[in-house]
Design a protein around this motif. Structure first.
Motif, short mmCIF file in Angstrom:
data_model
loop_
_atom_site.label_atom_id
_atom_site.label_comp_id
_atom_site.label_asym_id
_atom_site.label_seq_id
_atom_site.Cartn_x
_atom_site.Cartn_y
_atom_site.Cartn_z
N ASP A 445 0.85 -1.19 0.00
CA ASP A 445 0.00 0.00 0.00
C ASP A 445 0.89 1.24 0.00
N TRP A 446 0.78 2.02 -1.08
CA TRP A 446 1.64 3.20 -1.25
C TRP A 446 0.84 4.47 -1.00
N ASP A 447 1.38 5.34 -0.19
CA ASP A 447 0.86 6.70 -0.02
C ASP A 447 1.98 7.63 -0.46
N PHE A 448 1.76 8.33 -1.57
CA PHE A 448 2.85 9.10 -2.17
C PHE A 448 3.02 10.49 -1.53
N GLY A 449 2.13 10.84 -0.62
CA GLY A 449 2.31 12.09 0.10
C GLY A 449 1.76 13.32 -0.58
N ASP A 450 1.22 13.16 -1.78
CA ASP A 450 0.65 14.30 -2.50
C ASP A 450 -0.86 14.16 -2.68
N GLY A 451 -1.45 13.27 -1.87
CA GLY A 451 -2.89 13.03 -1.99
C GLY A 451 -3.23 11.80 -2.81
N ASP A 452 -2.25 11.24 -3.50
CA ASP A 452 -2.48 10.04 -4.30
C ASP A 452 -1.95 8.81 -3.57
N SER A 453 -2.59 7.67 -3.80
CA SER A 453 -2.17 6.41 -3.20
C SER A 453 -2.42 5.29 -4.19
N SER A 454 -1.84 4.13 -3.89
CA SER A 454 -1.98 2.99 -4.78
C SER A 454 -1.71 1.71 -4.00
N THR A 455 -2.39 0.62 -4.37
CA THR A 455 -2.15 -0.70 -3.79
C THR A 455 -1.73 -1.64 -4.90
N THR A 456 -0.58 -2.31 -4.70
CA THR A 456 -0.07 -3.22 -5.72
C THR A 456 0.26 -4.57 -5.10
N THR A 457 0.29 -5.59 -5.92
CA THR A 457 0.76 -6.90 -5.48
C THR A 457 2.21 -7.11 -5.92
#
Length: 629
Positions: A445-457
């Motif tokens: 689970d990625w939180d990029f710190g600019d309001g965007d996030s992403s979940t990857t396998t």
């Protein structure tokens, strides 16, 4: 002068003595561990780097001494890891100046698998949860009645009903560590639960109607707690460890204990002849099995107001109960029927019983919620149940089992690197260095710190920052046992001991894109025009001609020619756009010409007029002289 002489000698002696003193003792400092993880079996070579290692007296992996170690230099140690349990520990070094301070730089992770522990006969059976096969057996001095495991998965505590004591097993070495004698008058310890805060365990004594706390840091028992207990048979903590609920088979009640001051609260009436208790992971509801008076039922307790409700039960003589780590369901063993009954909590529905062994009396669920293990006292065995299909997988013989517990799954370790790009271009993230003590990493689970996030396998991903600035990028990993940053607890033993190691953060400075430089115009020389020819035209009497020069040429073969420049000597006389007709006319000075003179004048014009092609960058071709026809 004599005084000054003696003073000089005194200072000289003082300096010499001072310079001979040994340097002050300081504690070692550890700055690196390689590799950072190894097998729970131990025996791995680990290189420790830092400073102050000369003269160290011990190297510890948490509380276990290194099997051996060699001091390579003041900055390097080679140690052999001792056996351990899945999870992350600090490596420390001790010298005369003290022990190194634990930090993120000295962490070492043991990787292996989870084991289950069964209280059986006069000892314990240890089995592999991945295969359901027996790993080892232990022998105690008395008969174990229940078992619970510490949050860190390092110790298993067994109540010994016939000895009025508690046996402590070191899980890494699978050996008996110590036996705790309970206070005088603590008769027949029936059940044990370990607080999720890891500061204490509670033991209920069914024949003396007391509860005894155990300080887990010293393994010393406290003073027995008395109250409205009657035949206490089971106990469970809330997920925050603030309250412990005691099941009383004699009074058909559940009694709360405030664990902060160990005061006993008002009894809560449940079904007749209660047996076991489990608490939902959210801490809002407790479930109690009862089988007294010929009635088989499960009672739910709303822990906010202690109100109760009866839940329909399918099965005869419900005994043990276990809740899945995600809180979606619970399973109840039916002692008279050889089955377990599944309940779906969200829909409050009960499903058909699943056949297991004879007189099932204990159940535990794996941290990933996929398997249940059931002890069968009547058939001296334990069964493996696939909870996804509600089918029996296998049953193995195992003495006379009475209770079961499974090691908690420990937090995975998050780690990532970032290849930073300017704003507007993709920044690359790589988390391949993340790993788990048990199993694998299942999601990132990625939180990029600019309001965007992403979940990857996948451990790699990219993200484009729209603007320049400093951002905090955070990675949170979850392993295949669904363990991440939070803890899961259902009353007796922690299931998933998540924690902060599952998260990693970095500050990223994103720069504005570097302006693209204006390309330097190409100054390549265009090809010259061809066949620059001219013709002299005249009018008038022979005695006084009016002459006019008319020229033309063939265009340059270069594609970027924008004009042609015509010169008279060094003087520019005309610029003609390349898209115009390639014709130049010019009046000549009127002169009386004769043929001989005309011939000479043609030579003069040839030498005087030239033409050059000019490109879009201003580059000029070579000059082409005029040819007079």
């Amino acid at each position: 002068m004599k005084f000054l002489h003696f003073l000089f000698i005194f200072l000289l002696i003082t300096v010499k003595i001072s310079s001979g003193l040994p340097p002050p003792s300081v504690a070692p400092i550890i700055t690196g561990i390689s590799p950072s993880h190894g097998s729970t079996a131990g025996g791995d070579t680990v290189t420790i780097t830092g400073s102050g290692f000369t003269g160290i007296t011990s190297v510890q992996f948490d509380t276990s001494a290194a099997t051996s170690y060699i001091i390579n230099s003041d900055n390097s140690i080679t140690a052999i890891s001792p056996p351990g349990t899945p999870g992350t520990v600090d490596i420390t070094a001790t010298a005369s100046g003290g022990t190194s301070t634990a930090s993120s730089l000295d962490r070492y992770t043991y990787q292996g698998e989870l084991f289950g522990f069964i209280a059986v006969g006069t000892g314990a059976t240890i089995f592999q949860t991945s295969t359901g096969t027996i790993e080892n057996t232990l022998t105690f001095s008395g008969t174990p009645s229940s078992v619970a495991i510490t949050r860190d998965g390092k110790s298993a505590y067994f109540t010994l009903a016939t000895d009025d004591a508690v046996a402590v097993v070191d899980i890494a070495t699978e050996t008996l560590l110590t036996t705790i004698t309970l206070p005088s008058g603590s008769l027949h310890p029936a059940s044990i639960a370990i607080s999720p805060t890891e500061d204490k365990a509670y033991v209920v004594n069914s024949d003396s109607n007391t509860v005894v706390s155990i300080d887990l840091s010293t393994n010393t028992p406290g003073t027995a707690i008395s109250g409205s207990f009657s035949g206490p048979i089971d106990i469970a903590f809330t997920p925050d460890g603030s309250i412990a609920y005691v099941v009383n088979s004699g009074s058909s009640t559940v009694v709360p204990i405030d664990t902060a001051n160990e005061t006993v609260g008002a009894p809560i009436v449940v079904g007749t002849g209660p047996n076991r208790i489990a608490i939902a992971p959210d801490g809002l509801t407790a479930y109690v099995t009862s089988s007294g008076g010929g009635v088989s039922e499960v009672t739910s307790i709303n822990l906010l107001d202690n109100s109760t409700a009866s839940i329909t039960h399918i099965g005869n003589r419900p005994l043990a109960i276990a809740i899945t780590p995600d809180g979606s369901a619970f399973y109840v063993t039916n002692a008279n029927g050889g089955t377990i009954t599944p309940y779906t909590i969200g829909t409050q529905t009960v499903e058909g019983p699943i056949p297991v062994g004879v007189q099932p009396n204990g159940i535990a669920i794996t941290p990933n919620g996929l398997r249940g293990y059931v002890t069968n006292q009547g058939s001296s065995s334990f069964s493996t149940v696939d909870l996804t299909t509600s089918t029996l997988v296998t049953t193995l013989g195992d003495g006379t089992p009475s209770s079961i517990a499974i090691m908690p799954d420990q937090a995975p370790i998050a780690s990532f690197t970032a290849t930073i790009a300017d704003a507007g271009s993709p920044t690359s993230f790589n988390a391949t260095d993340s790993f788990s003590p048990v199993g694998e990493i299942a999601s990132y689970d990625w939180d990029f710190g600019d309001g965007d996030s992403s979940t990857t396998t996948s451990p790699t991903t990219i993200h484009t920052y729209a603007t320049a600035g400093t951002f905090t990028a955070t990675l949170t990993v979850t392993n295949t046992n669904n363990t991440s940053t939070t803890q899961t607890f259902t009353g007796h033993t922690v299931s998933n001991n998540g924690g902060p190691l599952a998260t990693a953060s970095q500050f990223l400075t994103i720069s504005s894109p570097t302006p693209t430089p204006t390309p330097t115009p190409s100054l390549s020389t265009p090809t010259a025009p061809k066949r620059f020819t001219g013709k002299i035209e005249h009018r008038g009497a022979k005695s006084h001609h009016k002459f006019k020069l008319k020229t033309k040429w063939k265009a340059s073969s270069s594609t970027d020619v924008v004009s042609y420049k015509i010169y008279a000597g060094k003087h520019l006389v005309r610029t003609i756009s390349s898209d115009k007709a390639r014709v130049f006319k010019r009046h000549l000075h009127p002169m009386p010409f004769y043929k001989i003179h005309l011939h000479d004048y043609k030579k003069f014009l040839h030498r005087r007029y030239t033409i050059r092609a000019v490109s879009s960058t201003g580059a000029k071709s070579s000059s082409v002289r005029l040819q007079i026809q």
